[in-house]
Design a protein around this motif. Structure first.
Motif, PDB file in Angstrom:
ATOM      1  N   PHE A 103       0.820  -1.214   0.000  1.00 19.89           N
ATOM      2  CA  PHE A 103       0.000   0.000   0.000  1.00 19.89           C
ATOM      3  C   PHE A 103       0.851   1.261   0.000  1.00 19.89           C
ATOM      4  CE2 PHE A 103      -2.562   3.446   1.594  1.00 19.89           C
ATOM      5  CZ  PHE A 103      -3.780   3.249   0.972  1.00 19.89           C
ATOM      6  N   ASP A 104       2.076   1.153   0.521  1.00 23.87           N
ATOM      7  CA  ASP A 104       2.932   2.342   0.592  1.00 23.87           C
ATOM      8  C   ASP A 104       3.243   2.896  -0.796  1.00 23.87           C
ATOM      9  OD1 ASP A 104       2.879   1.970   3.293  1.00 23.87           O
ATOM     10  OD2 ASP A 104       4.885   1.105   3.434  1.00 23.87           O
ATOM     11  N   GLY A 105       3.226   2.027  -1.808  1.00 24.21           N
ATOM     12  CA  GLY A 105       3.407   2.522  -3.167  1.00 24.21           C
ATOM     13  C   GLY A 105       2.332   3.511  -3.544  1.00 24.21           C
ATOM     14  N   ILE A 106       1.102   3.221  -3.142  1.00 28.96           N
ATOM     15  CA  ILE A 106      -0.009   4.119  -3.443  1.00 28.96           C
ATOM     16  C   ILE A 106       0.149   5.438  -2.713  1.00 28.96           C
ATOM     17  CG2 ILE A 106      -2.490   4.488  -3.095  1.00 28.96           C
ATOM     18  CD1 ILE A 106      -2.929   1.546  -3.743  1.00 28.96           C
ATOM     19  N   ILE A 107       0.429   5.383  -1.421  1.00 28.62           N
ATOM     20  CA  ILE A 107       0.443   6.632  -0.651  1.00 28.62           C
ATOM     21  C   ILE A 107       1.596   7.540  -1.082  1.00 28.62           C
ATOM     22  CG2 ILE A 107       1.774   5.786   1.341  1.00 28.62           C
ATOM     23  CD1 ILE A 107      -0.246   7.468   3.066  1.00 28.62           C
ATOM     24  N   TYR A 108       2.754   6.965  -1.361  1.00 25.01           N
ATOM     25  CA  TYR A 108       3.877   7.818  -1.789  1.00 25.01           C
ATOM     26  C   TYR A 108       3.669   8.353  -3.207  1.00 25.01           C
ATOM     27  CZ  TYR A 108       6.572   6.650   2.367  1.00 25.01           C
ATOM     28  OH  TYR A 108       6.991   6.527   3.668  1.00 25.01           O
ATOM     29  N   ALA A 109       3.138   7.522  -4.085  1.00 22.06           N
ATOM     30  CA  ALA A 109       2.891   7.987  -5.455  1.00 22.06           C
ATOM     31  C   ALA A 109       1.848   9.098  -5.479  1.00 22.06           C
ATOM     32  CB  ALA A 109       2.447   6.820  -6.329  1.00 22.06           C
ATOM     33  N   VAL A 110       0.838   8.976  -4.631  1.00 21.14           N
ATOM     34  CA  VAL A 110      -0.182  10.021  -4.571  1.00 21.14           C
ATOM     35  C   VAL A 110       0.398  11.299  -3.965  1.00 21.14           C
ATOM     36  CG1 VAL A 110      -2.388  10.714  -3.564  1.00 21.14           C
ATOM     37  CG2 VAL A 110      -2.128   8.432  -4.551  1.00 21.14           C
ATOM     38  N   MET A 111       1.242  11.171  -2.952  1.00 24.10           N
ATOM     39  CA  MET A 111       1.873  12.354  -2.361  1.00 24.10           C
ATOM     40  C   MET A 111       2.686  13.102  -3.414  1.00 24.10           C
ATOM     41  SD  MET A 111       1.125  12.818   0.827  1.00 24.10           S
ATOM     42  CE  MET A 111      -0.065  11.865   1.786  1.00 24.10           C
ATOM     43  N   VAL A 112       3.470  12.361  -4.189  1.00 20.82           N
ATOM     44  CA  VAL A 112       4.267  12.999  -5.240  1.00 20.82           C
ATOM     45  C   VAL A 112       3.350  13.615  -6.299  1.00 20.82           C
ATOM     46  CG1 VAL A 112       5.920  12.589  -7.108  1.00 20.82           C
ATOM     47  CG2 VAL A 112       6.242  11.470  -4.891  1.00 20.82           C
ATOM     48  N   SER A 113       2.323  12.875  -6.690  1.00 20.08           N
ATOM     49  CA  SER A 113       1.390  13.369  -7.709  1.00 20.08           C
ATOM     50  C   SER A 113       0.667  14.623  -7.248  1.00 20.08           C
ATOM     51  CB  SER A 113       0.362  12.280  -8.047  1.00 20.08           C
ATOM     52  OG  SER A 113       0.977  11.183  -8.678  1.00 20.08           O
ATOM     53  N   MET A 114       0.280  14.656  -5.983  1.00 21.08           N
ATOM     54  CA  MET A 114      -0.426  15.822  -5.457  1.00 21.08           C
ATOM     55  C   MET A 114       0.502  17.020  -5.288  1.00 21.08           C
ATOM     56  SD  MET A 114      -3.685  15.298  -5.253  1.00 21.08           S
ATOM     57  CE  MET A 114      -3.323  14.715  -6.918  1.00 21.08           C
ATOM     58  N   GLY A 115       1.775  16.756  -5.042  1.00 15.75           N
ATOM     59  CA  GLY A 115       2.737  17.857  -5.017  1.00 15.75           C
ATOM     60  C   GLY A 115       2.836  18.496  -6.391  1.00 15.75           C
ATOM     61  N   PHE A 116       2.945  17.647  -7.402  1.00 16.52           N
ATOM     62  CA  PHE A 116       2.982  18.138  -8.788  1.00 16.52           C
ATOM     63  C   PHE A 116       1.691  18.871  -9.127  1.00 16.52           C
ATOM     64  CE2 PHE A 116       2.118  17.848 -13.276  1.00 16.52           C
ATOM     65  CZ  PHE A 116       3.337  18.149 -13.871  1.00 16.52           C
ATOM     66  N   ALA A 117       0.552  18.248  -8.788  1.00 13.77           N
ATOM     67  CA  ALA A 117      -0.746  18.835  -9.117  1.00 13.77           C
ATOM     68  C   ALA A 117      -0.942  20.164  -8.402  1.00 13.77           C
ATOM     69  CB  ALA A 117      -1.865  17.867  -8.738  1.00 13.77           C
ATOM     70  N   CYS A 118      -0.383  20.296  -7.204  1.00 13.04           N
ATOM     71  CA  CYS A 118      -0.533  21.549  -6.439  1.00 13.04           C
ATOM     72  C   CYS A 118       0.147  22.701  -7.167  1.00 13.04           C
ATOM     73  CB  CYS A 118       0.058  21.376  -5.042  1.00 13.04           C
ATOM     74  SG  CYS A 118      -0.232  22.782  -3.950  1.00 13.04           S
ATOM     75  N   THR A 119       1.389  22.484  -7.578  1.00 11.05           N
ATOM     76  CA  THR A 119       2.106  23.533  -8.318  1.00 11.05           C
ATOM     77  C   THR A 119       1.381  23.860  -9.617  1.00 11.05           C
ATOM     78  OG1 THR A 119       4.230  22.824  -7.392  1.00 11.05           O
ATOM     79  CG2 THR A 119       4.295  24.149  -9.396  1.00 11.05           C
ATOM     80  N   GLU A 120       0.994  22.820 -10.342  1.00  7.09           N
ATOM     81  CA  GLU A 120       0.295  23.015 -11.612  1.00  7.09           C
ATOM     82  C   GLU A 120      -1.028  23.745 -11.404  1.00  7.09           C
ATOM     83  OE1 GLU A 120      -0.349  19.977 -15.181  1.00  7.09           O
ATOM     84  OE2 GLU A 120      -1.866  19.689 -13.614  1.00  7.09           O
TER      85      GLU A 120
END
Length: 225
Positions: free
Chosen positions: A103-120
């Motif tokens: 499950f940690d793959g999901i939570i870390y990938a989403v954290m990174v994705s949301m960081g990107f999405a936040c800037t965008e």
């Protein structure tokens, strides 16, 4: 300030939701914040560099060309953006000792994705205003989250598998596939009504993401503890 809050609010909602889906063994908050910041800064820098390269070598010469828009959607945008997130998960999060269940793959990938999405999202909302903020809160932001879940599902499996490379690539491929499909149907707006395909692909990605989350929850190493 209100535009910034509107841009950031949907990001925070998704982050809180995903955090509480990690039911059995929470990740260190410091690593989650670091993943988010790396997504918002390093991933964006990687994408910017890739855009400069692809913009020069894969230009759009005919905006009404379905094929050129296909290349823009799947290669220039989707592959560049998802690869930039993949790099952070692969080389920062996946090697960590705290990454100790699929499950940690999901939570870390989403954290990174949301960081990107936040800037965008902040950039788009400042340009487009209130209407853009509302529209993206229900489309682009959850789309980035689902791409992260789909990528993270396989990257979570990869760490504990002998076929790590294949599973990591499967995660990247699936994220690019759905991201590319979502953008492609929006890019070919010169075909009336075709944009509905973007929302259909997003709905499918959301359904698959929910199944991915549930499957890793059910198979958690810590469920019985």
């Amino acid at each position: 300030m209100s535009l910034i809050l509107m841009a950031v609010a949907p990001i925070m909602v998704i982050l809180i939701y995903i955090y509480f889906q990690d039911k059995y063994e929470k990740e260190p908050v410091g690593l989650l914040i670091a993943s988010f910041l790396l997504g918002g800064i390093v991933s964006v820098l990687i994408v910017t560099a890739l855009y400069l390269f692809t913009g020069q070598f894969i230009p759009i010469t005919d905006e009404y060309s379905v094929w050129q828009q296909f290349i823009q959607a799947f290669v220039v945008v989707a592959l560049s953006e998802e690869f930039s997130k993949y790099v952070i998960v692969k080389y920062f999060a996946q090697p960590k000792k705290a990454f100790n269940e699929p499950f940690d793959g999901i939570i870390y990938a989403v954290m990174v994705s949301m960081g990107f999405a936040c800037t965008e999202n902040i950039m788009y909302v400042f340009q487009g205003g209130f209407e853009t903020a509302v529209l993206r809160a229900f489309t682009a932001v959850p789309a980035h989250a689902t791409f992260g879940v789909l990528m993270g599902y396989y990257m979570g499996k990869a760490k504990f598998s002998k076929t790590r490379f294949r599973l990591n690539m499967a995660g990247l491929f699936l994220a690019v596939l759905f991201h590319g499909a979502y953008d492609f149907f929006l890019f070919i707006r010169f075909i009336p009504g075709i944009s509905i395909g973007a929302f259909i692909s997003l709905l499918i990605a959301i359904m698959l993401s929910r199944k991915a989350i549930k499957r890793h929850q059910d198979n958690s190493n810590f469920k019985s503890l």
